[in-house]
Structure formats: structure tokens, C-alpha cells
Design an enzyme around this catalytic site. Structure first.
Site, mmCIF file in Angstrom:
data_model
loop_
_atom_site.group_PDB
_atom_site.id
_atom_site.type_symbol
_atom_site.label_atom_id
_atom_site.label_comp_id
_atom_site.label_asym_id
_atom_site.label_seq_id
_atom_site.Cartn_x
_atom_site.Cartn_y
_atom_site.Cartn_z
ATOM 1 N N SER A 143 0.660 -1.348 0.022
ATOM 2 C CA SER A 143 -0.108 0.140 0.055
ATOM 3 C C SER A 143 0.935 1.032 0.076
ATOM 4 O O SER A 143 1.979 1.152 0.426
ATOM 5 C CB SER A 143 -0.874 0.135 1.300
ATOM 6 O OG SER A 143 -1.444 1.146 1.573
ATOM 7 N N TYR A 156 -2.069 -0.122 10.559
ATOM 8 C CA TYR A 156 -2.358 -0.517 9.362
ATOM 9 C C TYR A 156 -1.282 -0.261 8.447
ATOM 10 O O TYR A 156 -0.423 -1.134 7.682
ATOM 11 C CB TYR A 156 -3.599 0.013 8.399
ATOM 12 C CG TYR A 156 -3.634 -0.326 6.929
ATOM 13 C CD1 TYR A 156 -4.005 -1.562 6.658
ATOM 14 C CD2 TYR A 156 -3.070 0.481 6.089
ATOM 15 C CE1 TYR A 156 -4.299 -1.861 5.144
ATOM 16 C CE2 TYR A 156 -3.043 0.070 4.522
ATOM 17 C CZ TYR A 156 -3.768 -1.122 4.303
ATOM 18 O OH TYR A 156 -3.716 -1.249 2.830
#
Length: 196
Positions: A143, A156
Site C-alpha cells: 500500500s 495498518y
């Protein structure tokens, strides 16, 4: 898993193949002539992905939770019995959690780390003999937040930073075994793309 005459004989396993990036990757792999192993927790979603593949494309659907050791073992056994080789392992399955770290309980933390970081490590370990035999490649889907620490996404971000570190270290570790490692971090859409 029948193979058509034009198939190159290579196979890609894609986790999180029931939608989103995983579905798009499965369709793209199929269009390039690869057989695909679709992995995800919900069979109906995987079957919906299968319906989008190139007609006649080799496909094996394996409902599995990659955070569960028994499911990973069943997945490995299915590949060995029904496909016989593995050229690409695409670790795409992931979960997102947003909010202050102070509001995350232990279960939320454990689930996030298990899905985004521990499961990819375990799958690579478990499937390494197949990947080594094929001279294959691991593709870890990261990501943008694996590079940019962002408030309210601390946990995250940590998992995606970890996945990036895993990829960098394994690239060196597995070089002698003929297995490549790629870390792919989809970027944020441009302003023009956001308007579409």
C-alpha cells in the site's frame, strides 16, 4: 483444472481473489494465458471472479482463510494434487482498519497483523518448495501507506511497512533459490482519475 492448448503452463495463486485488486489481477493473469488459483473466504465471490476469466482459462477455486494453518495446508495439497506447480504467489488478501490506535482492542490488532503480515509470511514458507521448483515469484501487494505513515492508520501502516521489509529481506534470501520477490504498492489515484 483443464488446460487449453494456448496456455503457457504457468499458474498464479491469488489471495483475496473475490473482489477488488485480487479480482482484477486474476482477470489480467487469465488474459495473459496463466492458470489461476483463486483463494478467498467466500466461495460465491470467488465464483463471481471465475465467471470473468477468459473462456477456457484454467482455474481452481479454493475457499480458504489464509490466517488459518489448516486452510493453508489444504490449499497447498489442492495445488499439488490438481495443478502440480506454482509460478506466482500473489499475497493480496488484506484488511483495513482506520481510527485512533487507542480505540483498537487486542482482537482487532491481532486480526490486522494476522491477515496483512503473518499470513503472507506463512504462505510463502508453506509454498516455497513449489515456487522453488518452478523458479517462481512472490508478489506482495502493499500500500502507499507502507511508505507514508498516516495518522489514524498507524496499525495498518505498520503491517504494510512490515510487508515491505519482509519483501526486501526475502528478495536477498531467496535469490539463491531462483525465487523472485516483488513488493507492489498501488498508488493513490490522480485527481483526474478520482473524477471518473
Amino acid at each position: 483444472m483443464p488446460r487449453d492448448a494456448g496456455h503457457r503452463g504457468q499458474t498464479a495463486l491469488i489471495t483475496g481473489a473475490g473482489g477488488g485488486i485480487g479480482r482484477a489481477l486474476a482477470v489480467a493473469a487469465s488474459e495473459r494465458g496463466l492458470g489461476v488459483v483463486l483463494v478467498g473466504r467466500r466461495r460465491p465471490h470467488l465464483e463471481a471472479t471465475r465467471a470473468l476469466l477468459r473462456p477456457g482459462s484454467p482455474c481452481l477455486v479454493v475457499p480458504a482463510d489464509v490466517t488459518v494453518a489448516q486452510d493453508r495446508l489444504a490449499l497447498k495439497q489442492a495445488i499439488e494434487a490438481q495443478v502440480g506447480r506454482l509460478d506466482f504467489l500473489v499475497n493480496n488478501a488484506g484488511t483495513l482498519w482506520a481510527g485512533p490506535l487507542s480505540t483498537m482492542d487486542d482482537q482487532a490488532l491481532s486480526s490486522l497483523v494476522a491477515t496483512n503480515l503473518t499470513a503472507p509470511m506463512a504462505l510463502i514458507r508453506d509454498l516455497l518448495p513449489l515456487l522453488s521448483a518452478a523458479g517462481g515469484r512472490v508478489v506482495n501487494i502493499g500500500s502507499l501507506l507502507g511508505d507514508i505513515p498516516y495518522p489514524l492508520f498507524a496499525a495498518y501502516c505498520a503491517t504494510k511497512h512490515g510487508l515491505r521489509g519482509l519483501s526486501d529481506a526475502l528478495r536477498r534470501e531467496l535469490r539463491g533459490q531462483g525465487v523472485g520477490v516483488t513488493y507492489a504498492a498501488p498508488g493513490a489515484p490522480t485527481p483526474r482519475e478520482r473524477k471518473r
